[in-house]
Design a protein around this motif. Structure first.
Motif: not given
Length: 123
Positions: A61-68
């Protein structure tokens, strides 16, 4: 098919209700999240529990900007569970975790407002 993050883009092509029913979107709980430094775009490797009927599945999942990373285990997420597995670099992603683009185009995970049983289907 080209996916767009542009909120001003027109709606996609009309489909029939039977086509919609073919897409199996379920809720699962993230059991673990790890960095995925080998990915072309920043991503995490997720292990998600979809309950006894579907079991545990992996997702890139490419969610690194909004999710730690530390905030992900225990969080419920929605995912498409009936797409064929997809090789993402060295990782086999078994489900497509769903999200929406924020104002900068970064992905925000999609989840229910309150906990629901793992494996619950979107309808």
């Amino acid at each position: 098919m080209h996916l767009t993050h542009d909120p001003a883009a027109p709606a996609g092509t009309m489909i029939g209700f039977d086509d919609f029913l073919k897409i199996d979107i379920r809720i699962g709980t993230i059991l673990s999240a790890e960095p995925y430094p080998q990915a072309r775009k920043p991503a995490y490797k997720l292990l998600i529990d979809f309950g006894p009927a579907i079991g545990q599945k992996r997702s890139s999942a490419q969610i690194t900007e909004n999710h730690a990373l530390a905030d992900l285990p225990g969080r419920q997420v929605a995912a498409v569970v009936n797409l064929p597995p997809r090789q993402i670099g060295t990782f086999m992603s078994e489900v497509l975790t769903l999200g929406f683009a924020d104002e900068t185009g970064a992905v925000m995970l999609f989840a229910p407002d309150r906990p629901v049983p793992n494996g619950s289907r979107l309808f």
